[in-house]
Write an enzyme that holds these catalytic residues in place. Structure first.
Site, short mmCIF file in Angstrom:
data_model
loop_
_atom_site.label_atom_id
_atom_site.label_comp_id
_atom_site.label_asym_id
_atom_site.label_seq_id
_atom_site.Cartn_x
_atom_site.Cartn_y
_atom_site.Cartn_z
N CYS A 70 10.67 37.51 10.39
CA CYS A 70 9.86 36.27 10.42
C CYS A 70 8.38 36.62 10.57
CB CYS A 70 10.32 35.39 11.58
SG CYS A 70 9.17 34.07 11.96
N CYS A 121 6.96 35.37 14.16
CA CYS A 121 7.41 35.90 15.45
C CYS A 121 6.36 36.88 16.03
CB CYS A 121 8.77 36.62 15.30
SG CYS A 121 10.19 35.50 15.39
N HIS A 172 11.93 32.13 18.13
CA HIS A 172 12.18 31.80 16.74
C HIS A 172 13.19 30.65 16.57
CE1 HIS A 172 12.38 32.68 12.45
NE2 HIS A 172 13.69 32.63 12.50
N ASN A 225 5.27 20.04 9.64
CA ASN A 225 6.40 19.81 8.75
C ASN A 225 7.58 20.51 9.36
OD1 ASN A 225 5.02 18.45 6.64
ND2 ASN A 225 4.24 20.41 5.89
N SER A 262 8.80 26.14 5.08
CA SER A 262 9.41 27.35 4.52
C SER A 262 9.78 28.36 5.60
CB SER A 262 8.48 27.97 3.48
OG SER A 262 7.19 28.11 4.00
N HIS A 300 10.67 28.99 12.18
CA HIS A 300 9.98 29.29 13.45
C HIS A 300 9.12 28.07 13.82
CE1 HIS A 300 8.47 32.45 16.30
NE2 HIS A 300 7.68 31.42 16.54
N HIS A 317 6.42 25.73 14.36
CA HIS A 317 4.98 25.81 14.11
C HIS A 317 4.47 24.56 13.43
CE1 HIS A 317 6.41 26.71 10.05
NE2 HIS A 317 5.17 26.55 9.60
N GLN A 329 0.50 22.89 11.62
CA GLN A 329 -0.70 23.32 10.90
C GLN A 329 -1.89 22.44 11.29
OE1 GLN A 329 -0.33 24.19 6.67
NE2 GLN A 329 1.86 23.75 6.74
#
Ligand SMILES: O=P(O)(O)O[C@H]1O[C@H](CO)[C@@H](O)[C@H](O)[C@H]1O
Ligand SMILES: O=P(O)(O)O[C@H]1O[C@H](CO)[C@@H](O)[C@H](O)[C@H]1O
Lengths: 366, 366
Positions: free
Chosen positions: A52, A55, A130, A170, A178, A181, A183, A185
């Site tokens: 990943c 990570c 993760h 998202n 995609s 993990h 996260h 933006q």
């Protein structure tokens, strides 16, 4: 005579924030579904995945940078940003319009309008782990995310050429994410994008007409009415808005008038983390799956103007699932050509969300 | 100094039809994709499927009606309509707003606005053949579809309570279409939905300012400019609009001023069928797959008002594929919270579509 029944008869509802309609057809939820099934994300991910790129200590997509051994949140520049800090000044649409060569130059001037957009995009890892999502994080851990958002908003706002800081997430492959993990933006832009622009326009109109803040009023209404309320604490209320488009769409609104994240007190940031934990946990419990969604924070632009009166901090959550972990609502044909359409009422969705536990279904199994 | 380059630098483009912006980040197409892959529809379907509720002579979803042995198109009422002909008159939002019981009744009056919506929904089978799509139909066969649309529009328009007839098609599982048999839908409604309302507003403004029709001007501009043109014939032009949102979005515009489908002459209907065949065929050839899309016809409302000046017949095609038969563009997080964003320019998309053949890739194999 039969009475009009919101749970059985088609109607449109008005979204006063974006000033647009949504069609509601509650009886339609009964139709059988033979269409596309979504794959749900496998839940057997490891806490650390050596492959990943988000990570801790792993190498990023570009290949030449490694992540630090971060322990809470971690922010880095998006390797494929939609907007960039530096680019040549915009010089007009003449090179995409051969218009000047022919008798349509005037039309081209009117109909081919464009402008350059600079900005910067970053990625915010919510946790070093993760295999979790906000729904499984502690309020404490989510508080770190809220603090990170507020800090990034503050820093990006200071840049002269940045006029809006859009924080979003998202979540889930079905939402175009995609990497599982946890996260989000941040896209910081030279312009104020369409959606917040519409909201600010509506907020201004409402204040001009009523002398009050639209979202202060709305938070007050929903905490009194309670039929669309999902959960609340001292500082925030989470509701399925009257005008929801997505089946289980929610709106998280500050109960007090506050324009943007950095203005929240310590206690209010804890309250925002608390609401985020509770709503994402309820979401996962609706269909006992990791509930996909897009989420975003709306607040004051950082364009140097005074937005204390026309901006009110709120978060939108747009989750697509409709009937089960594998059947989502498609906003397609009619929705794209006509107007958004939903298959259950906001009140029905709120009732269902209220019935869900704030303890995560995977924790209960243990 | 470096020049601003539309194919490399981020910019926004203005959609004069909906009066909104779209963010264009052409350099972004280069990013790798590790996210969701779409399944493409298997191409081994039989010409007649005994289990398909749209094939001739088969039983419908409800179970008590059988389809006739139709030979071209076939129209029937949607078994799960979003709107219905008969329902009680709308009586206000008081039953979804407990507002009257408390001090927020005034706020509820302002912020909880709704209205009843009656209407009727039908399904239009394009062909008795289960295993084809418009891209593989003859111009003649598509002309039957155009005639059917025009006839339905005319009949539905006559109904007093119907003010807009929305003709559309969802194609492909990825567009929420639950049956691959070639078909579209018609939703006829008591109200004029959001999207055509916005367009009519913009068309009115443009005519007031310029004394001309926005779409007449736009068709003229694009046929002269040619950089966004995909194909054309005597009556229609198909372009990737300057303000396209979806990667390979196109707009089919009548070259002459015509408000709605029934006003097309015989020759013009053949031309519309011709353009539809050619663009859908080019679409399938982009990635050599059955290209999913949502498509819709916009024209004059049937609300009894004169729309000869503010409506101009056009069709929108919104196909989601971006990079391959299995990777689509997700309009999610930023797009939902900020504004639509695209990863290639309209000019690049048009060039790619122009390079595609108007002979279907499956026909070439033979
Ligand atoms: O009517 P269908 O094909 O069952 O359903 C499809 O098209 C409708 C109209 O665009 C949408 O509202 C649905 O979400 C979609 O699944
Ligand atoms: O930036 P990502 O995660 O690669 O990409 C995802 O989010 C973006 C912002 O919402 C969208 O524009 C993309 O379509 C989506 O796939």
């Amino acid at each position: 005579a039969e009475q009009f029944d919101f749970t059985d008869h088609s109607h449109r509802r008005w979204n006063p924030l974006t000033e647009s309609w949504v069609l509601c057809s509650p009886h339609r939820a009964k139709r059988p579904w033979q269409g596309q099934q979504e794959k749900s994300t496998a839940d057997d991910r490891p806490e650390y995945d050596p492959k990943c790129y988000l990570c801790p200590t792993n190498t990023r997509v570009g290949g030449d940078v490694s992540n630090p051994p971060y322990e809470a949140t971690y922010v880095f520049p998006n390797d494929f940003p939609a907007v960039k800090k530096v680019q040549p000044a915009f010089s007009g649409t003449s090179d995409v319009a051969n218009g000047s060569d022919c008798d349509v130059a005037d039309i081209a001037d009117d109909l081919l309008r464009a402008e350059g957009v600079r900005g910067q995009c970053s990625v915010v890892c919510f946790s070093p782990k993760h295999n979790i999502a906000m729904a499984q994080m502690s309020t404490d851990a989510i508080k770190h995310v809220v603090d990170t958002w507020a800090r990034e908003y503050t820093e990006l706002s200071k840049l002269d050429y940045i006029n809006y800081v859009q924080i979003f997430e998202n979540k889930g492959a079905v939402m175009g994410c995609s990497n599982p993990h946890p996260h989000g933006q941040i896209w910081a832009l030279e312009d104020v994008p369409e959606e917040p622009s519409k909201e600010i326009r509506a907020m201004k109109k409402y204040r001009a007409a009523k002398g009050r803040c639209l979202l202060c009023d709305y938070a007050k209404l929903e905490t009194a009415d309670r039929s669309r309320l999902v959960c609340e604490n001292d500082s925030f209320v989470c509701v399925v808005p009257f005008w929801a488009v997505w089946p289980y769409e929610t709106l998280i609104v500050a109960k007090h008038h506050v324009a943007s994240l950095p203005q929240l007190s310590e206690a209010q940031r804890v309250d925002l983390a608390d609401i985020l934990r509770r709503i994402t946990c309820r979401y996962d419990n609706v269909f006992e799956c990791s509930f996909p969604y897009s989420m975003g924070v709306h607040g004051a632009p950082s364009d140097g103007k005074d937005h204390s009166e026309d901006s009110h901090l709120h978060l939108h959550m747009y989750p697509p699932l409709l009937r089960s972990a594998s059947v989502k609502k498609f906003l397609v044909g009619f929705e794209m050509m006509g107007e958004p359409q939903r298959d259950l009422t906001s009140e029905q969705a709120a009732e269902r969300l209220r019935a869900c536990s704030e303890i995560h279904y995977t924790a209960k199994d243990k």
